[in-house]
Write a protein that holds these residues in place. Structure first.
Motif, PDB file in Angstrom:
ATOM      1  N   SER A 269      62.484   8.506  47.315  1.00  0.00           N
ATOM      2  CA  SER A 269      61.612   7.781  48.253  1.00  0.00           C
ATOM      3  C   SER A 269      60.693   6.850  47.470  1.00  0.00           C
ATOM      4  N   SER A 317      64.500   8.595  58.186  1.00  0.00           N
ATOM      5  CA  SER A 317      63.120   8.206  58.510  1.00  0.00           C
ATOM      6  C   SER A 317      62.331   9.423  58.960  1.00  0.00           C
ATOM      7  N   GLY A 318      61.019   9.410  58.606  1.00  0.00           N
ATOM      8  CA  GLY A 318      60.168  10.549  58.981  1.00  0.00           C
ATOM      9  C   GLY A 318      59.455  10.379  60.295  1.00  0.00           C
ATOM     10  N   ASN A 319      59.548   9.182  60.933  1.00  0.00           N
ATOM     11  CA  ASN A 319      58.938   8.969  62.243  1.00  0.00           C
ATOM     12  C   ASN A 319      59.711   7.876  62.965  1.00  0.00           C
ATOM     13  N   SER A 376      57.374   0.853  54.047  1.00  0.00           N
ATOM     14  CA  SER A 376      56.773   2.138  54.397  1.00  0.00           C
ATOM     15  C   SER A 376      57.219   3.162  53.371  1.00  0.00           C
ATOM     16  N   ASN A 378      57.494   6.212  54.249  1.00  0.00           N
ATOM     17  CA  ASN A 378      58.036   7.299  55.068  1.00  0.00           C
ATOM     18  C   ASN A 378      59.548   7.110  55.306  1.00  0.00           C
TER      19      ASN A 378
END
Length: 405
Positions: A269, A317-319, A376, A378
């Motif tokens: 990441s 993706s985290g969101n 991002s 994230n």
């Protein structure tokens, strides 16, 4: 009137003839002329009652003179006692002599001339091509062995049994030994085109295509090898026999092309947004020459050429907010123009792949890397472990193929 004998001595003949052989030829001519001259050359008397028979006899004797002169003219001229100047040589159809080194004889079976060489080798001229080679392997290389380049000395090309396991370039293949070659510094003969006889072909059938073996150095196989082994069609089986087998050598050698497939099986990441990060690799699926290099991000090629790089990068993706991710190629540390691909990901906990491809011209030892950035932190270049019903899904799969030498 009888003809007076030409009492020329050899010293007198030598004054206008070139060598001893010509002197002997003139002496033979004079002997023929002396034998028939009293009746033909100076004193041909034709009686009326025997004119017809005498004319026939005269013509026959004149023909003998003409034949002798023709032989003299056509005979080879020996020059300097070690060379012959002649118009042609007719070899005996069925020669009584044995083949040996430095001897030329007619081969009625193959309809060509046999040339005797060292090691008892008989070359069928025009139907076989040899390379003169040496052996410094430490052991005798047997007749019928597949050999390749193994170095050079001041005056010899060295060979060794060839193993087609991908460890040696295909261009190193040379041919097949046509006799046992001792490890004694003496040069011998390797057949690069033509027949090789008296080899063990009992494992093959007539007509089988024979490849250089990837498991036994110097041997053949009739099973086509597969990558990463070298595929070198080298000969065909003509006669199947344990001791009197015959093969016909005709190598089909293609310049080796290099390749590799590499994966990333760990997650990665970005720590800072809009910042370049090099992607790393930790696994080699298959490779021939192309390798993960000095750092785990570098993919290094062994030889110059045009290489195709095809990659699939798996993102998560985290969101659910939109996040842009860039992925691109670099050559020798410099970004390759127009190589970036961009994807927007907004699936919370989901996955999306991004594919990219690039063709890069490289010199030997140069390298290519992959880089990514995101707006991002994230997002993750993510590996998914295998399940009971599916294999693992690496974070990156990169296939490298040489498409041109």
């Amino acid at each position: 009137m009888a003809t007076s004998k030409l009492n020329l001595t050899r010293d007198q003949l030598a004054s206008f003839l070139q060598d001893h052989e010509q002197i002997k030829q003139f002496e033979q001519l004079f002997a023929v002329a002396d034998a028939i001259a009293p009746d033909v050359v100076n004193e041909v008397k034709i009686e009326a009652g025997t004119a017809h028979s005498t004319a026939n006899e005269a013509r026959a004797q004149l023909q003998r003179i003409a034949n002798a002169l023709e032989l003299l003219v056509a005979a080879p001229v020996i020059q300097n006692n070690n060379s012959v100047a002649t118009d042609y040589i007719d070899l005996n159809f069925d020669p009584p002599h044995l083949d040996r080194a430095r001897r030329l004889v007619w081969n009625n079976v193959d309809q060509t001339v046999d040339l005797g060489l060292d090691y008892g080798v008989i070359q069928q001229i025009g139907q076989e091509i040899y390379a003169r080679v040496g052996n410094t392997t430490g052991v005798t290389i047997p007749n019928g062995s597949v050999v390749g380049f193994a170095g050079v000395t001041a005056n010899a090309l060295l060979v060794a049994p060839y193993l087609a396991d991908g460890s040696s370039p295909t261009l190193y293949i040379l041919g097949v030994m046509t006799h046992d070659l001792p490890d004694n510094g003496e040069k011998g003969y390797c057949t690069t085109w033509g027949f090789v006889r008296d080899v063990d072909t009992s494992a093959f059938s007539p007509g089988d295509v024979l490849y250089a073996s990837p498991t036994v150095a110097g041997a053949f196989t009739n099973v086509k090898p597969t990558a990463p082994d070298n595929v070198i069609p080298l000969a065909a089986c003509i006669v199947s026999d344990a001791t009197a087998g015959i093969i016909f050598v005709r190598p089909t050698i293609e310049q080796m092309k290099y390749y590799g497939v590499f994966t990333k099986t760990t997650d990665q990441s970005p720590a800072v947004i809009n910042t370049e990060y090099l992607l790393t690799f930790d696994n080699t699926q298959i490779s021939n020459g192309v390798v993960i290099g000095g750092t785990t991000s570098q993919i290094i090629v062994p030889q110059s050429g045009l290489y195709q790089f095809d990659a699939t990068v798996q993102l998560t993706s985290g969101n659910s907010s939109d996040k842009d991710v860039w992925v691109w190629f670099k050559k020798n540390g410099t970004s390759i123009t127009n190589s970036a691909r961009l994807v927007t990901i907004n699936i919370n906990g989901g996955y999306i792949p991004i594919a990219l491809s690039e063709t890069v011209s490289l010199n030997a030892g140069e390298y290519v890397e992959m880089a990514f950035a995101a707006d991002s932190t994230n997002v993750t270049v993510d590996t998914v472990a295998s399940t009971a019903f599916a294999p693992g899904a690496p974070a990156i799969v990169l296939a490298v193929t040489q498409v041109q030498q």
